[in-house]
Write a protein that holds these residues in place. Structure first.
Motif, PDB file in Angstrom:
ATOM      1  N   LEU A  23      13.035 -19.978   9.976  1.00  0.00           N
ATOM      2  CA  LEU A  23      14.448 -20.120  10.345  1.00  0.00           C
ATOM      3  C   LEU A  23      14.937 -18.920  11.159  1.00  0.00           C
ATOM      4  N   ALA A  24      14.037 -18.005  11.390  1.00  0.00           N
ATOM      5  CA  ALA A  24      14.424 -16.802  12.133  1.00  0.00           C
ATOM      6  C   ALA A  24      14.682 -17.148  13.600  1.00  0.00           C
ATOM      7  N   GLU A  25      15.333 -16.200  14.255  1.00  0.00           N
ATOM      8  CA  GLU A  25      15.717 -16.406  15.656  1.00  0.00           C
ATOM      9  C   GLU A  25      14.481 -16.425  16.551  1.00  0.00           C
ATOM     10  N   PRO A  26      14.289 -17.478  17.353  1.00  0.00           N
ATOM     11  CA  PRO A  26      13.151 -17.495  18.290  1.00  0.00           C
ATOM     12  C   PRO A  26      13.258 -16.346  19.288  1.00  0.00           C
ATOM     13  N   ARG A  27      12.104 -15.775  19.622  1.00  0.00           N
ATOM     14  CA  ARG A  27      12.109 -14.670  20.589  1.00  0.00           C
ATOM     15  C   ARG A  27      12.152 -15.251  21.997  1.00  0.00           C
ATOM     16  N   SER A  31      15.429 -10.853  23.119  1.00  0.00           N
ATOM     17  CA  SER A  31      16.026 -10.970  21.790  1.00  0.00           C
ATOM     18  C   SER A  31      15.277 -11.972  20.922  1.00  0.00           C
ATOM     19  N   GLY A  32      15.596 -11.932  19.638  1.00  0.00           N
ATOM     20  CA  GLY A  32      14.932 -12.828  18.691  1.00  0.00           C
ATOM     21  C   GLY A  32      13.674 -12.188  18.118  1.00  0.00           C
ATOM     22  N   SER A  33      13.202 -12.773  17.021  1.00  0.00           N
ATOM     23  CA  SER A  33      12.092 -12.117  16.327  1.00  0.00           C
ATOM     24  C   SER A  33      10.823 -12.958  16.196  1.00  0.00           C
ATOM     25  N   VAL A  34      10.938 -14.268  16.351  1.00  0.00           N
ATOM     26  CA  VAL A  34       9.752 -15.109  16.092  1.00  0.00           C
ATOM     27  C   VAL A  34       9.136 -15.600  17.411  1.00  0.00           C
ATOM     28  N   VAL A  36       7.565 -18.317  18.819  1.00  0.00           N
ATOM     29  CA  VAL A  36       7.408 -19.707  18.384  1.00  0.00           C
ATOM     30  C   VAL A  36       6.036 -20.257  18.797  1.00  0.00           C
ATOM     31  N   ALA A  37       5.629 -19.919  20.012  1.00  0.00           N
ATOM     32  CA  ALA A  37       4.337 -20.433  20.483  1.00  0.00           C
ATOM     33  C   ALA A  37       3.206 -20.004  19.550  1.00  0.00           C
ATOM     34  N   ALA A  38       3.288 -18.777  19.076  1.00  0.00           N
ATOM     35  CA  ALA A  38       2.237 -18.286  18.181  1.00  0.00           C
ATOM     36  C   ALA A  38       2.264 -19.044  16.848  1.00  0.00           C
ATOM     37  N   VAL A  39       3.470 -19.336  16.373  1.00  0.00           N
ATOM     38  CA  VAL A  39       3.589 -20.081  15.114  1.00  0.00           C
ATOM     39  C   VAL A  39       3.003 -21.484  15.267  1.00  0.00           C
ATOM     40  N   ILE A  40       3.362 -22.116  16.379  1.00  0.00           N
ATOM     41  CA  ILE A  40       2.848 -23.471  16.616  1.00  0.00           C
ATOM     42  C   ILE A  40       1.312 -23.431  16.701  1.00  0.00           C
TER      43      ILE A  40
END
Lengths: 194, 441
Positions: A23-27, A31-34, A36-40
C-alpha cells in the motif's frame, strides 16, 4: 469466467490483510518508496514466470498524477493474485501478468488503490474483477451469477461490458455487410449445391 | 461504399492460359445456354495447395470417434467455440451433454453471432437456403470451404471405386438444376488442373433451343454430373446418351428405384449424398445406411426429450464440428432423422429421413410414421413427391417423375392407409425443395 476459482471469502480476507508494503507510495520520478516493477517481477517469479521489460510497461511512467493510482492498483492486485491458491492450481504466470495489467489499467480511472483494501464493496470488486480476467469465477457461483454480481459492483466492468457490446455490434454489422456484398452473393465453386 | 462487381482476377486468381481456354469453351460453345451469373473458385495459390492437403487428410482420416467415446478434438473445439463465438459465449461453457442444442432458427436469427471473433471477414461468401421449414438461411462461408467440399465427394466416390481423373482440357463436373430460376455460371477447378465446371439449368427458358441441352452436355462430356432427383429426371428425358463416371445426388430424397433407373440409364454409380449448406457433405448412402464422411464432425442422435440416443435408437441428427471455420456448429439439430449404428469400422445413419417425422392415420385408426410411406413408395421411380393428409383422413399425393404410375401409387397407398380417400396429382415440377409430408392435426 468459465473456470471455478477460489472462494470469494478467502480473497476478500486476503485483500483486507494487504501488507503495508503493497500500500506504500509507488516510486515515480523522485518520490515514492516502492519500485512497483520490481514487486511485480518478484510476484510473477513465484509462478515461475520471467518478466521481460516490455511486460512491465503498465507499471512504468513518470507522471505521478496519471500513473500513481494505476501502479498502486497493480500492487494490490499483485498481492491478491499471489494467493497460494493460484499457484497450487498452476495458473500460468503469463495469465496473471495479463490480469494484473488489465486490472490496473481499467480500474484506475474509477477507484483509488487504497479503497480496494479498506472498503468492503471495493474489495469485492477487486477480487471479482481480477478473477474474471483469469477467466475465473468465485467457487460455488454460476457464470451468470458471477457476471451479474461483477457488473453490479464494478464500474470498470460495466464500462468493459459496454465497450465489448459496442465492438461486438460493430463486428456483427461488418459481417452482415460482408455477406451482402456482390462478391459474397456470387459465392464460390462447389461440386454440388444443396 | 461502392459495392463493385468482382473481377475475373478475383474469381480465378490462379487462372492460366489453359483455364482461360476452358472458360471460353464452356461459354462460347454454339449450344451453350444463357449463363445468367458469374462466379469462380476464388482460390489463391496457397489455398489451392491447402485444399489438396486437406483432401489427402480426408482420404486417410479414421472415423471421428469410436463406440463408447467421443472425438479427441471435441473438448478443445467446444472450449474454443465458447471463447471465440459470440453466440456460444453468451451461453457459457458446460459439460458437452449439458450444452443446449441449437436449431435452424438460431442461425436464421443472426448468423453474424456464429462467426468467430478472430476470423477475417474480407473474403466472406454466403450460402443461401430456401427454407422449407420457414427459416430461410444466409450462411457465412469462404472460398476455401467451398473448395473443400470436393474432398468429401472424392471420399464418397472412392467407396464406389471411382477416383476422379478429369484434368486440363476436360470438364470435371456439370451441376445440373431444373428450376424456373437458377444461378448458372462456368468456372475451372484449380485443384484438378483447371478442369471445367459448369452450373446449368435444364429449364428450356435458359437455352436458345431445348435440343441444345443434350448437345451441350454431350459436347462437355463431364466426368461427374451432380444435381437432384428433379434435375436428373429431366436429364432422363433428353434424347442423348451421356457417359459420366458418376452422378451425385443431393438436396432431396433419392428413392432406390429411381436411383436404379438412373444407374441403368447412365451405366454408372449414382451417389446419394446427405449434404446441407450448414455442414457440407455429411454422409453417403450405402446398402447398409448412410456412411459418415467427415472426420471433424461429431454426429449425435438426439431424442425428443433432448437426451442423446444410444446406438440404434432413432432421433434427430445433431452435428458438432465441421469444416467451415466461419460457422462452427455446436450441437446443431438438423431437422433430419435417423439412428446411428457402428458397423465395426464406421458409423452409419440408418433409417434416414430428411425431415421431421409426421404421423398419419390409417382408416382403421392406426398411426403411421412417414417413414412407412417412404418405404411403400421407394420401389417406384418418383423424382419428388408430397403427401398431405386432411383432417378427415383423405390423402393427397402430388408427384413428378415417370408417367403412368397412378395404378401402382394408388395400390401402395391404399394398402398402407386402408380405404382412405386418395387423390393423386401428377405435376411437371415442384421447382425446388418442398415439405414432403404434412398432416392436419
Amino acid at each position: 469466467m468459465n473456470t471455478e476459482g477460489p472462494a470469494l471469502e478467502s480473497l476478500l480476507h486476503r485483500l483486507a490483510e494487504t501488507p503495508d508494503d503493497f500500500l506504500a507510495e509507488p516510486r515515480i520520478g523522485g518520490s515514492g518508496s516502492v519500485h512497483v516493477a520490481a514487486v511485480i517481477h518478484d510476484c510473477l517469479a513465484q509462478f515461475g514466470y520471467a518478466v521481460s521489460p516490455q511486460d512491465l510497461g503498465f507499471v512504468q511512467g513518470t507522471d505521478p498524477k496519471n500513473d500513481r493510482n494505476r501502479q498502486g492498483i497493480a500492487l494490490v492486485a499483485a498481492w491478491l493474485l499471489t494467493d497460494p491458491w493460484f499457484r497450487q492450481h498452476t495458473v500460468a504466470g503469463g495469465a496473471v501478468l495479463k490480469a494484473l495489467s488489465i486490472s490496473a489499467f481499467e480500474m484506475a480511472p474509477y477507484v483509488m488503490a487504497r479503497k480496494f483494501v479498506e472498503d468492503p464493496d471495493r474489495r469485492e470488486e477487486m477480487a471479482r474483477f481480477a478473477l474474471a480476467r483469469l477467466d475465473m469465477r468465485p467457487a460455488g457461483e454460476s457464470i451468470a451469477q458471477a457476471q451479474d454480481r461483477l457488473t453490479t459492483v464494478s464500474t470498470a466492468e460495466r464500462v468493459r461490458v459496454f465497450h465489448a457490446a459496442q465492438a461486438a455490434e460493430e463486428r456483427a454489422r461488418a459481417i452482415r455487410e460482408a455477406l451482402a456484398r456482390k462478391a459474397a452473393e456470387e459465392s464460390a465453386d462447389k461440386y454440388t449445391r444443396e | 461504399m461502392i459495392d463493385a462487381e468482382p473481377t475475373d482476377e478475383e474469381r480465378y486468381p490462379t487462372l492460366t492460359e489453359h483455364g482461360a481456354q476452358m472458360l471460353q469453351r464452356l461459354r462460347e460453345h454454339p449450344c451453350a445456354p444463357v449463363f445468367r451469373n458469374r462466379s469462380g473458385n476464388r482460390l489463391t495459390r496457397e489455398e489451392v495447395a491447402a485444399a489438396k492437403t486437406f483432401a489427402a487428410q480426408v482420404a486417410e482420416a479414421p472415423p471421428a470417434w469410436r463406440p463408447g467415446a467421443r472425438p479427441e478434438w471435441l473438448e478443445e473445439f467446444v472450449t474454443r467455440c465458447v471463447a471465440e463465438v459470440p453466440f456460444y459465449r453468451r451461453r457459457g461453457l458446460a459439460d458437452f451433454a449439458a450444452l443446449p442444442t441449437i436449431s435452424r432458427a438460431d442461425l436464421s436469427e443472426d448468423i453474424a453471432a456464429f462467426v468467430p471473433d478472430r476470423l477475417p471477414i474480407d473474403r466472406l461468401i454466403n450460402f443461401r437456403t430456401s427454407g422449407t421449414t420457414g427459416h430461410p438461411l444466409l450462411l457465412a462461408s469462404h472460398p476455401t470451404v467451398a473448395a473443400n467440399y470436393l474432398a468429401f465427394h472424392q471420399k464418397a466416390l472412392r467407396r464406389f471405386g471411382i477416383e476422379l481423373q478429369a484434368g486440363r482440357g476436360q470438364v470435371g463436373v456439370v451441376l445440373v438444376g431444373f428450376q424456373r430460376k437458377c444461378f448458372t455460371y462456368v468456372s475451372v477447378t484449380p485443384t484438378m488442373e483447371e478442369a471445367g465446371l459448369a452450373k446449368l439449368n435444364l429449364h428450356p427458358d435458359d437455352w436458345r433451343h431445348p435440343d441444345d441441352r443434350g448437345r451441350y452436355l454431350e459436347a462437355l462430356g463431364a466426368e461427374v454430373l451432380t444435381g437432384d432427383p428433379l434435375s436428373f429426371a429431366e436429364l432422363l428425358r433428353l434424347p442423348v446418351r451421356l457417359r459420366p463416371r458418376a452422378l451425385l445426388s443431393t438436396s432431396m430424397t433419392l428413392l432406390p428405384s429411381f436411383r436404379a433407373q438412373l444407374e441403368a440409364h447412365f451405366d454408372c454409380p449414382v451417389l446419394d449424398i446427405y449434404s446441407m449448406n450448414e455442414a457440407g457433405p455429411i454422409a453417403v448412402a450405402t446398402e447398409r445406411g448412410h456412411a459418415l464422411l467427415q472426420h471433424r464432425m461429431y454426429v449425435e442422435i438426439v431424442k425428443p426429450d433432448g437426451l442423446t440416443a444410444t446406438p440404434g435408437e432413432r432421433g434427430e441428427i445433431t452435428l458438432t464440428g465441421g469444416f467451415n471455420p466461419w460457422l462452427p456448429l455446436l450441437r446443431y439439430r438438423t431437422g433430419d432423422y435417423a439412428a446411428l449404428e457402428w458397423s465395426g469400422e464406421e458409423w452409419l445413419l440408418t433409417g434416414f429421413e430428411g425431415r421431421p417425422p409426421v404421423t398419419f392415420r390409417s382408416a382403421a385408426g392406426e398411426l403411421l410414421n412417414n417413414i412407412e410411406v417412404t418405404h411403400r413408395l421407394q420401389r417406384l421411380p418418383l423424382a419428388q413427391w408430397t403427401l398431405h393428409q386432411r383432417r378427415d383422413g383423405a390423402i393427397h399425393l402430388r408427384w413428378c417423375g415417370q408417367a403412368g404410375l397412378e395404378t401402382e401409387l394408388r395400390r401402395a397407398l391404399e394398402t398402407l392407409f386402408d380405404a382412405q380417400t386418395i387423390t393423386l396429382e401428377e405435376v411437371a415440377s415442384f421447382d425446388g425443395k418442398v415439405i414432403q409430408y404434412t398432416c392436419e392435426s
